[in-house]
Design an enzyme around this catalytic site. Sequence first.
Site, short mmCIF file in Angstrom:
data_model
loop_
_atom_site.label_atom_id
_atom_site.label_comp_id
_atom_site.label_asym_id
_atom_site.label_seq_id
_atom_site.Cartn_x
_atom_site.Cartn_y
_atom_site.Cartn_z
N THR A 333 0.87 -1.18 0.00
CA THR A 333 0.00 0.00 0.00
C THR A 333 0.90 1.23 0.00
O THR A 333 2.13 1.13 0.10
CB THR A 333 -0.91 0.06 1.23
OG1 THR A 333 -0.13 0.37 2.39
CG2 THR A 333 -1.64 -1.27 1.45
N GLU A 334 0.30 2.39 -0.09
CA GLU A 334 1.08 3.63 -0.14
C GLU A 334 1.86 3.90 1.14
O GLU A 334 2.73 4.77 1.16
CB GLU A 334 0.14 4.81 -0.42
CG GLU A 334 -0.84 5.09 0.70
CD GLU A 334 -2.17 5.62 0.20
OE1 GLU A 334 -2.56 6.70 0.67
OE2 GLU A 334 -2.82 4.97 -0.64
N HIS A 335 1.59 3.14 2.20
CA HIS A 335 2.21 3.44 3.49
C HIS A 335 3.36 2.49 3.86
O HIS A 335 3.86 2.55 4.97
CB HIS A 335 1.15 3.48 4.59
CG HIS A 335 0.16 4.57 4.37
ND1 HIS A 335 0.46 5.90 4.55
CD2 HIS A 335 -1.12 4.55 3.91
CE1 HIS A 335 -0.57 6.65 4.24
NE2 HIS A 335 -1.55 5.85 3.85
N GLN A 363 8.70 4.80 0.73
CA GLN A 363 7.67 4.14 -0.06
C GLN A 363 7.24 5.01 -1.24
O GLN A 363 6.99 4.50 -2.34
CB GLN A 363 6.46 3.80 0.82
CG GLN A 363 5.30 3.14 0.09
CD GLN A 363 5.60 1.74 -0.40
OE1 GLN A 363 6.76 1.34 -0.57
NE2 GLN A 363 4.57 0.95 -0.65
N GLY A 402 -2.93 8.85 -1.48
CA GLY A 402 -1.83 8.49 -2.36
C GLY A 402 -2.23 8.27 -3.81
O GLY A 402 -1.41 7.91 -4.64
#
Length: 521
Positions: A333-335, A363, A402
């Site tokens: 994921t974006e995190h 990331q 994101g």
Amino acid sequence: MNKIMTAEQAVAGIQDGQTVAAVGVIGWIVPDQTLKALGQRFKNTGAPRNLTFYFPCGTGDAVNIKGMDHVAQPGLMKRIVSGSYINPVDPATGKRPALMGLIQDNNVEAYSWPIGASMQWLREVARKSPGYISRIGLGTYVDPDFGGGKFTARCEEDLIRKIHIDGEELLYYPTWDIDVAIIRASSADEFGNLSFEEEPLLSSGIALALAAKACGGKVIAQVKNIVKRGERLANDIRLPGIFIDSIVQDPDMHMGSNVGDDKHYLQPAVAFTHLPDIPFGPDKVIARRAAKEVRRQELSIFGFGAAADIPLVMVEQGIIDPGNCYEDYWFTTEHGSYGGIVMNGWQFSANRHPDALLDGLTQFDVIDGGLCRFAALAFAEYDARGNVNVSKFGKANPGAGGFTDIAFNARRLVFTGSFTTGGLDIAYQQGKMHIRQEGKVSKFVHQAQSITYAVGQGIKKGQDALIITERAVFEATADGLILTEIAPGADLQRDILDKMEFAPVGILDPLPLMESSLFVE
């Protein structure tokens, strides 16, 4: 030097007009007790006033972990800049967050930036750069030609400018000072050395702290555990104590929204356990169809919303299992959580059973570098010009999250969501769908209320994109949408074409049916 104090003592030095930055991701890694103390100080004393708040990501779920809602008070909050906003309805009260009220009533200067920009900007602050420069976001709602990320009429200052370098248009985010940073970690000693062993995400806490210190500001760290100095190995310490001014202990802080202390968010899988069920219905149908686009050994990134159901459906179908080809599917994921299973709802962002974890800025280096070749994202609107919107629609203003960075840099895109919204009710029988009640609002509109990403422009630079709904699949082209599949039981004219404000540029003839197995409980 002992830096341990109460939350009230830690926020006592915040002064009128300062910029206060904090980091959280929905309910994950939120320094909630400290933000609550700041909000309570203002309620009790009327000070500090006219603060600018900087949140790289939506902080708190606004329900059990209030986060940014603690400080969403007129007089306390003059301006907010955030990578995303939280819009849930509190199930106990039926009300939306206080911050949403401030924004909708134009009682705060509210700016929305893509999370990638909001995190990378911190690096520029920390190294005293004039600002952050990016191609990402051109032609979208953060482009000054399309609003400059301003979410309220009170926003008069242009925080994003368009510049030209060597003849190329770029977006420029000038830096300014951060006076106070509020971050969270798992453990600290009395000197302030921080470790994050119980946190399933790192996000931008370290970057935020370094940015504040570069500006001569203060850093408040909220932790769960106080340990003796020297008990932990040096390579367990992610942020040295010399950068920490105050330590607030909250031994009762939760790992995340409705998550107390769950080691499954920290450990790789031996077997998948306690995964949420996705009820049979349109969302599951969409996720099943989108799962067919996921490829082995291709780094795949999933966004918040309907797209996050895809990995869970793949587990349910037995496609992904620790004993069966699990290592062939690369999910993130974006995190920055890698491996395991992407979660949905308020547990989104932290994967269950992860293999590895990157901090938020790193990331977005991965994302902006194009290493996430496949992206599955939700959509709220898709318009005739090939623009997709998730940032602002109706009374909701979640921002981009994101989405913009992810969509701009992926090679293959899948956008998932129901065809209409607002009361949609569908029944399924013998592999066919029947619309009992149509949604009040079509998502295929003539002009999107906000442009989060210009899909049509992406197609011209070589991207592939599909739009997958519960009743139809479209391929996006530079000229418009081509209808490529229709659900068994759906009527082409009544259920598809009549529910669109614009016509597809093409319809396959013969028009294939979506697989009937998608519609079987």
